[in-house]
Enzyme design. Structure first.
Site, PDB file in Angstrom:
ATOM      1  N   ASP A  28       0.833  -1.202   0.000  1.00  8.90           N
ATOM      2  CA  ASP A  28       0.000   0.000   0.000  1.00  8.90           C
ATOM      3  C   ASP A  28       0.869   1.254   0.000  1.00  8.90           C
ATOM      4  O   ASP A  28       2.087   1.172  -0.121  1.00  8.90           O
ATOM      5  CB  ASP A  28      -1.004  -0.008   1.152  1.00  8.90           C
ATOM      6  N   LYS A  60      -4.233   2.436   0.574  1.00  6.38           N
ATOM      7  CA  LYS A  60      -5.295   3.168   1.238  1.00  6.38           C
ATOM      8  C   LYS A  60      -4.762   4.479   1.756  1.00  6.38           C
ATOM      9  O   LYS A  60      -3.618   4.622   2.103  1.00  6.38           O
ATOM     10  CB  LYS A  60      -5.906   2.382   2.377  1.00  6.38           C
ATOM     11  N   MET A  73      -2.680   8.431  13.046  1.00  2.00           N
ATOM     12  CA  MET A  73      -3.974   8.734  12.436  1.00  2.00           C
ATOM     13  C   MET A  73      -4.667   9.857  13.210  1.00  2.00           C
ATOM     14  O   MET A  73      -5.874   9.811  13.448  1.00  2.00           O
ATOM     15  CB  MET A  73      -4.862   7.485  12.409  1.00  2.00           C
TER      16      MET A  73
HETATM   17  N1  SAH Z   1       1.765   0.187  10.944  1.00  2.00           N
HETATM   18  C1  SAH Z   1       2.100   1.573  10.770  1.00  2.00           C
HETATM   19  C2  SAH Z   1       0.957   2.484  11.137  1.00  2.00           C
HETATM   20  C3  SAH Z   1      -0.233   2.327  10.246  1.00  2.00           C
HETATM   21  S1  SAH Z   1      -1.569   3.379  10.655  1.00  2.00           S
HETATM   22  C4  SAH Z   1       3.372   1.882  11.559  1.00  2.00           C
HETATM   23  O1  SAH Z   1       3.809   1.061  12.373  1.00  2.00           O
HETATM   24  O2  SAH Z   1       3.949   2.914  11.332  1.00  2.00           O
HETATM   25  C5  SAH Z   1      -1.291   4.736   9.556  1.00  2.00           C
HETATM   26  C6  SAH Z   1      -0.792   5.938  10.322  1.00  2.00           C
HETATM   27  O3  SAH Z   1       0.571   5.777  10.636  1.00  2.00           O
HETATM   28  C7  SAH Z   1      -0.855   7.232   9.571  1.00  2.00           C
HETATM   29  O4  SAH Z   1      -2.122   7.811   9.624  1.00  2.00           O
HETATM   30  C8  SAH Z   1       0.164   8.068  10.312  1.00  2.00           C
HETATM   31  O5  SAH Z   1      -0.363   8.549  11.520  1.00  2.00           O
HETATM   32  C9  SAH Z   1       1.199   7.028  10.657  1.00  2.00           C
HETATM   33  N2  SAH Z   1       2.297   7.002   9.686  1.00  2.00           N
HETATM   34  C10 SAH Z   1       2.691   5.967   8.926  1.00  2.00           C
HETATM   35  N3  SAH Z   1       3.792   6.287   8.211  1.00  2.00           N
HETATM   36  C11 SAH Z   1       4.103   7.553   8.546  1.00  2.00           C
HETATM   37  C12 SAH Z   1       5.136   8.448   8.196  1.00  2.00           C
HETATM   38  N4  SAH Z   1       6.090   8.111   7.317  1.00  2.00           N
HETATM   39  N5  SAH Z   1       5.160   9.674   8.754  1.00  2.00           N
HETATM   40  C13 SAH Z   1       4.219  10.046   9.647  1.00  2.00           C
HETATM   41  N6  SAH Z   1       3.215   9.241  10.020  1.00  2.00           N
HETATM   42  C14 SAH Z   1       3.155   8.005   9.496  1.00  2.00           C
END
Ligand code: SAH
Length: 526
Positions: free
Chosen positions: A36, A58, A183
């Site tokens: 994704d 998504k 999020m």
């Molecule tokens: N599994 C992922 C999180 C998925 S939920 C993890 O461990 O990072 C998706 C959320 O993760 C986004 O809405 C944002 O809040 C955060 N996120 C993921 N990648 C990001 C990034 N490179 N920079 C800032 N926030 C990020």
């Protein structure tokens, strides 16, 4: 048929270097990769040829594919005997719905493996210069979702707000010294209000880190009282991590990734025109500097089929005094020709070896275990002939395996001091199939900060690919972009087309080119 396995692989937060070794190996072996938008697209370069790539991207409120459908894809592909890699942003079990995907596999008797990843919850703050714990500022942290699941079970959708009222904010507000919300952008106002209502002072420092660890990273800071206004004024949108707590103040001292003073290439989009086989070295170096390399190969290195000339030369190696390599690209076909003639590096025992530069010398060492006798101080033909260790080559035989089309300078100059030079084509360079329309669009839209050229052939083919000579509008666009050449020969080829390079590397190597671009930004664009 035996059922395949589903690998839930953490891609890391964005910077492609942050995938784990195990995750990368699995990508290289998988038959199907389901990914994704939070996984860096360049990770797909590890896919094996012919692997099926399925995008289920998504973003908040827009779902390319719903979770139940993703679950089904994973299970169906595995049931058809495929090895499936589910590449998930950050860590698969941190708000990634990896738990649900694993449960669905379990229910359907599909074996699964979990490969944890570097979560954005910790890495995005880290790349913003914010340690989530610190001896003086925080001894604990909590990772919290910005909103709860809605009735469809879609984390990240707008309806989620309905559940906010039911959350235990008294508990959340005290869950750790540092609070990290994922999020959280859409619910920022709710979050900051509830935290203040539940005992966090309005002066508590807050940071939002958008696209953390990417070259597009953007960070804003404020307090619980001010951050909502600051975020909307600066247009912060998902994905972003929200960090609440005193550790945020450390950014003033610890900012590094997006610090343009020490990392002048941060966020710069830099066109890489080298052959795909070689582009990754330059692209990786640029990425380490925080730049966003756009790889557009203008040349492709192709072997020459049934290369009788090279084969004959290789079987007569004992008749040569010198062997000259003017490019890394000649080493592989040369080694192959040796092997095809049932020879190995021992056949070179009587020859002295010259390499044009450190990369070629390095390749000779790795591929053949040969240490070059002579490497000129700068990787350019002029320097090679000038610094040649013997100034009288009368009667010496020199073998020069190289590109089918190349300059005559070396054979001419070595011939002038008495050498008998055999030029043997070892490979050819052609123009690869590329998306020329996309490059034209990027150039016209001013979306590229620097264009790099690492050989004259990259200039010729770049001009051809975008039909530059015919298109005045495009010429104007290119004139406005600084051009970087690896050395004087490439620079003069640019000038032949009426293009004037702003940057010419003084050391004609990839690190030398990157250094020259950094220097350009240090002095010209503060
Ligand atoms: N599994 C992922 C999180 C998925 S939920 C993890 O461990 O990072 C998706 C959320 O993760 C986004 O809405 C944002 O809040 C955060 N996120 C993921 N990648 C990001 C990034 N490179 N920079 C800032 N926030 C990020």
């Amino acid at each position: 048929m035996t059922t395949g396995t589903v690998f839930l692989v953490g891609a890391g937060p964005g910077d492609p270097g942050l995938i784990t070794v195990k995750g990368r190996d699995i990508l290289g072996a998988a038959d199907v990769i389901v990914y994704d938008r939070l996984a860096h697209p360049s990770l797909l370069q590890y896919a094996k040829p012919g692997a099926e790539l399925v995008f289920v991207g998504k973003s908040s409120a827009h779902h390319a594919m719903l979770q139940p459908d993703i679950n089904q894809v994973l299970v169906r592909k595995a049931q058809s005997g495929k090895m499936v890699a589910r590449l998930k942003g950050g860590d698969p079990f941190v708000f990634g719905r990896g738990g649900e995907e694993a449960e669905y596999c379990k229910e359907n008797n599909v074996p699964f493996v979990v490969v944890p990843g570097v979560t954005s919850a910790i890495a995005a703050p880290a790349y913003a210069g914010i340690p989530v714990t610190h001896r003086d500022a925080a001894s604990s942290f909590a990772v919290i979702t910005g909103h709860e699941r809605d009735d469809r079970g879609e984390a990240g959708s707008r309806e989620a707000g309905a559940a906010e009222g039911r959350r235990n904010w008294a508990h959340i507000a005290q869950a750790g010294d540092t609070l990290i919300f994922l999020m959280g952008v859409e619910a920022l106002s709710e979050i900051t209000t509830r935290l203040q209502q539940n005992g966090r002072p309005p002066t508590t420092p807050v940071a939002l880190v958008q696209w953390g660890t990417w070259p597009a990273q953007k960070v804003v800071t404020g307090t619980l009282a001010t951050i909502v206004g600051i975020a909307s004024a600066s247009g912060i949108t998902p994905p972003a991590v929200c960090v609440v707590g005193d550790v945020v103040n450390l950014r003033i001292r610890l900012q590094w990734w997006d610090d343009r003073t020490s990392r002048p290439l941060f966020g710069k989009r830099i066109l890489v025109t080298r052959a795909r086989e070689q582009a990754s070295g330059l692209a990786d170096t640029l990425r380490l500097e925080g730049a966003d390399p756009v790889v557009f190969p203008t040349i492709q290195i192709k072997p020459i089929a049934d290369n009788a000339m090279l084969s004959t030369a290789v079987s007569n190696l004992r008749t040569y005094n010198w062997l000259v390599f003017t490019s890394v690209n000649a080493v592989e076909p040369f080694s192959k020709a040796l092997a095809e003639n049932k020879l190995d590096a021992r056949a070179l025992a009587g020859c002295k070896i010259a390499a044009i530069g450190p990369a070629t010398a390095d390749m000779l060492q790795r591929r053949l275990g040969i240490v070059a006798d002579f490497v000129p101080s700068n990787a350019v033909a002029e320097c090679l002939v000038k610094e040649w260790p013997q100034q009288d080559l009368t009667g010496c035989r020199v073998l020069l395996p190289r590109a089918a089309q190349a300059r005559d300078l070396i054979p001419q100059e070595l011939g002038r001091i008495g050498a008998i030079v055999d030029v043997v084509p070892a490979y050819q360079t052609v123009r690869p199939e590329t998306d020329d329309a996309e490059l034209r669009a990027l150039l016209l839209a001013g979306k590229l900060n620097i264009l790099t050229f690492t050989a004259s052939s990259t200039v010729h083919n770049f001009v051809d690919a975008i039909n530059l000579s015919e298109d005045v509008e495009l010429q104007l666009a290119v004139t406005n972009i600084p051009l970087a050449a690896i050395g004087p020969v490439t620079a003069s080829t640019l000038r032949d087309y009426g293009l004037s390079p702003s940057i010419v590397a003084t050391t004609h190597t990839i690190p030398g080119l990157v250094e020259a671009i950094k220097e350009f930004y240090r002095t010209n664009r503060p």
